[in-house]
Structure formats: structure tokens, C-alpha cells
Design a protein around this motif. Structure first.
Motif, PDB file in Angstrom:
ATOM      1  N   UNK A   6      -8.385  -8.988  -9.261  1.00  0.00           N
ATOM      2  CA  UNK A   6      -8.696  -7.845  -9.662  1.00  0.00           C
ATOM      3  C   UNK A   6     -10.304  -7.577  -8.608  1.00  0.00           C
ATOM      4  N   UNK A   7     -10.570  -8.699  -8.612  1.00  0.00           N
ATOM      5  CA  UNK A   7     -13.094  -9.590  -8.663  1.00  0.00           C
ATOM      6  C   UNK A   7     -12.949  -8.802  -6.621  1.00  0.00           C
ATOM      7  N   UNK A   8     -11.792  -8.539  -6.182  1.00  0.00           N
ATOM      8  CA  UNK A   8     -12.413  -8.894  -4.699  1.00  0.00           C
ATOM      9  C   UNK A   8     -11.988  -6.949  -4.640  1.00  0.00           C
ATOM     10  N   UNK A   9     -11.084  -6.818  -5.293  1.00  0.00           N
ATOM     11  CA  UNK A   9     -10.967  -5.311  -5.518  1.00  0.00           C
ATOM     12  C   UNK A   9     -12.185  -4.558  -5.932  1.00  0.00           C
ATOM     13  N   UNK A  10     -12.799  -5.323  -6.932  1.00  0.00           N
ATOM     14  CA  UNK A  10     -14.145  -4.041  -7.954  1.00  0.00           C
ATOM     15  C   UNK A  10     -15.524  -4.492  -6.612  1.00  0.00           C
ATOM     16  N   UNK A  11     -15.235  -5.681  -5.505  1.00  0.00           N
ATOM     17  CA  UNK A  11     -16.586  -5.915  -5.300  1.00  0.00           C
ATOM     18  C   UNK A  11     -16.184  -5.267  -3.706  1.00  0.00           C
ATOM     19  N   UNK A  12     -15.332  -4.982  -3.729  1.00  0.00           N
ATOM     20  CA  UNK A  12     -15.166  -3.782  -2.107  1.00  0.00           C
ATOM     21  C   UNK A  12     -14.734  -2.542  -2.705  1.00  0.00           C
TER      22      UNK A  12
END
Length: 219
Positions: free
Chosen positions: A148-154
């Protein structure tokens, strides 16, 4: 240290059967599988979608637990940082192949669909949201959001996403799909889902028809 990434993914393709090629559909397999596993989906859909070019890549890495199959990232790995690194390298290779195919077929991002099964769904979502331009849609079977963090960052674009999931999936529990849907709705995505009774980690005939309709309705 400069990492040299070998960019070429091996893939199967089914060329459009009509004279005109109007859309490109990438189908991404799950953990430990390969392109052949999902080739029957492309063959079935092609009868109803003659203007579509299908591309089914193999993931770049030999699977740790099934050397005959492939993985987009190592699920047996316990180091989250390493897993994310691996998934991003796979993503770069996928991007390269998709760009290449779009260019060759003279198509745009809005002409592109990604279809994934399990780990292939995780990759499809991560690919689609990180592109500056919106693709036509993502269809995810038995999938979830991997990080979820990776998705939000990108997060750069919000394509239409549809999840199809069995209610007795023992590999990716249906709760994971609901969590992904809720998260994407909060992020203002046009997201939809369907849950199938008595279906495990698999694609049902009904799921195949529903997937076909998703693509048809978004062409």
C-alpha cells in the motif's frame, strides 16, 4: 553499484484476427506459473474481440518453489525491502515490453488493458497506477494490492479497476480484495468487484465471461 537489468521478457502473443488492431491486452500470470497457463483465456476472448492484440509475458525470474515456472517477485523472501526491489525491477522490464508493443502497434495508453491472476494482478495494478497516462482498465483475478505504501508513493493515474475473486480463496483471502477495494475507493478510483460462491484460487467460466464484458464495456 550499477545494476544491469536485462530488459527482454519472453512472451506469447496472439495477433488481432481482424485487419484493424484497436486495443492491446497484456495478461500477467501468477506466482510459479507461466504465459502458457493463461493462453486459453486469450484464445477464448479473441473470438469475441477480433481487433485485440494479446500479449502474455513470462515473469523475469525462475520461481523459487517451482523451477519450471516464473515469479514477478519472490514470495518466499522475508526481507520486504528486497521483495519491493525485485518487484520494481520486474516492473521496469514489463514497462519496456509494453512501451515497445504500443509503439509497434501504433496504439496509445488509452488502448491498453492489463489482466492479472494473483501475483499478476498485483503487478498489473502497480504498473497501471504508476503510469503518467491512464490506461483503459485493469482486470484482477484472485488478486490484491501488494504494498500500500509503494502504491501511494507512485500513484500517478487512476484507471478503472475490476476485481474478480472466489469466496473460498485459500491463497489470497477474499478479505484482501475487499481491503484493496476500500483503499482504492478512498483514493478516488473507479473500482468494482465481484465475488463468486464456492470458488477457490482460480478463474471460473463465469469469471471469464465477466472479464470479457469488462473489456468490451470499456473499449
Amino acid at each position: 553499484v550499477i545494476k544491469i537489468i536485462k530488459m527482454s521478457l519472453k512472451y506469447l502473443e496472439l495477433k488481432n484476427i481482424s485487419n484493424k488492431c484497436s486495443k492491446l491486452v497484456f495478461i500477467l500470470h501468477g506466482y510459479g506459473a507461466d504465459a502458457n497457463d493463461l493462453a486459453s483465456i486469450a484464445k477464448y476472448w479473441q473470438r469475441f474481440l477480433p481487433e485485440i492484440f494479446f500479449c502474455l509475458p513470462n515473469a523475469p525470474n525462475i520461481c523459487q518453489i517451482n523451477p519450471r515456472g516464473f515469479e514477478w517477485f519472490d514470495l518466499m523472501q522475508t526481507d520486504d525491502k528486497k521483495i519491493i526491489e525485485e518487484s520494481l525491477i520486474s516492473l521496469k522490464k514489463l514497462e519496456k515490453l509494453i512501451d515497445n508493443k504500443l509503439e509497434t502497434l501504433n496504439l496509445k495508453f488509452k488502448d491498453l488493458f492489463l489482466v492479472g491472476f494473483s501475483q499478476g494482478t498485483m503487478m498489473s495494478i502497480q504498473y497501471a497506477i504508476s503510469q503518467k497516462k491512464k490506461i483503459a482498465g485493469v482486470l484482477g483475478y484472485s488478486g490484491k494490492i501488494f504494498d500500500y505504501t509503494l502504491l501511494s508513493q507512485n500513484l500517478r493515474s487512476r484507471p478503472k479497476i475490476k476485481f474478480l475473486h472466489g469466496n473460498i480463496d485459500e491463497i489470497v483471502p477474499v478479505e484482501e480484495m475487499h481491503k484493496a477495494v476500500d483503499f482504492l475507493k478512498l483514493k478516488k478510483f473507479d473500482v468494482d468487484y465481484k465475488v463468486y460462491e464456492n470458488l477457490s484460487h482460480a478463474i471460473s467460466p463465469e469469471g471469464l465471461s465477466d472479464g470479457l464484458n469488462f473489456i468490451k464495456n470499456n473499449i
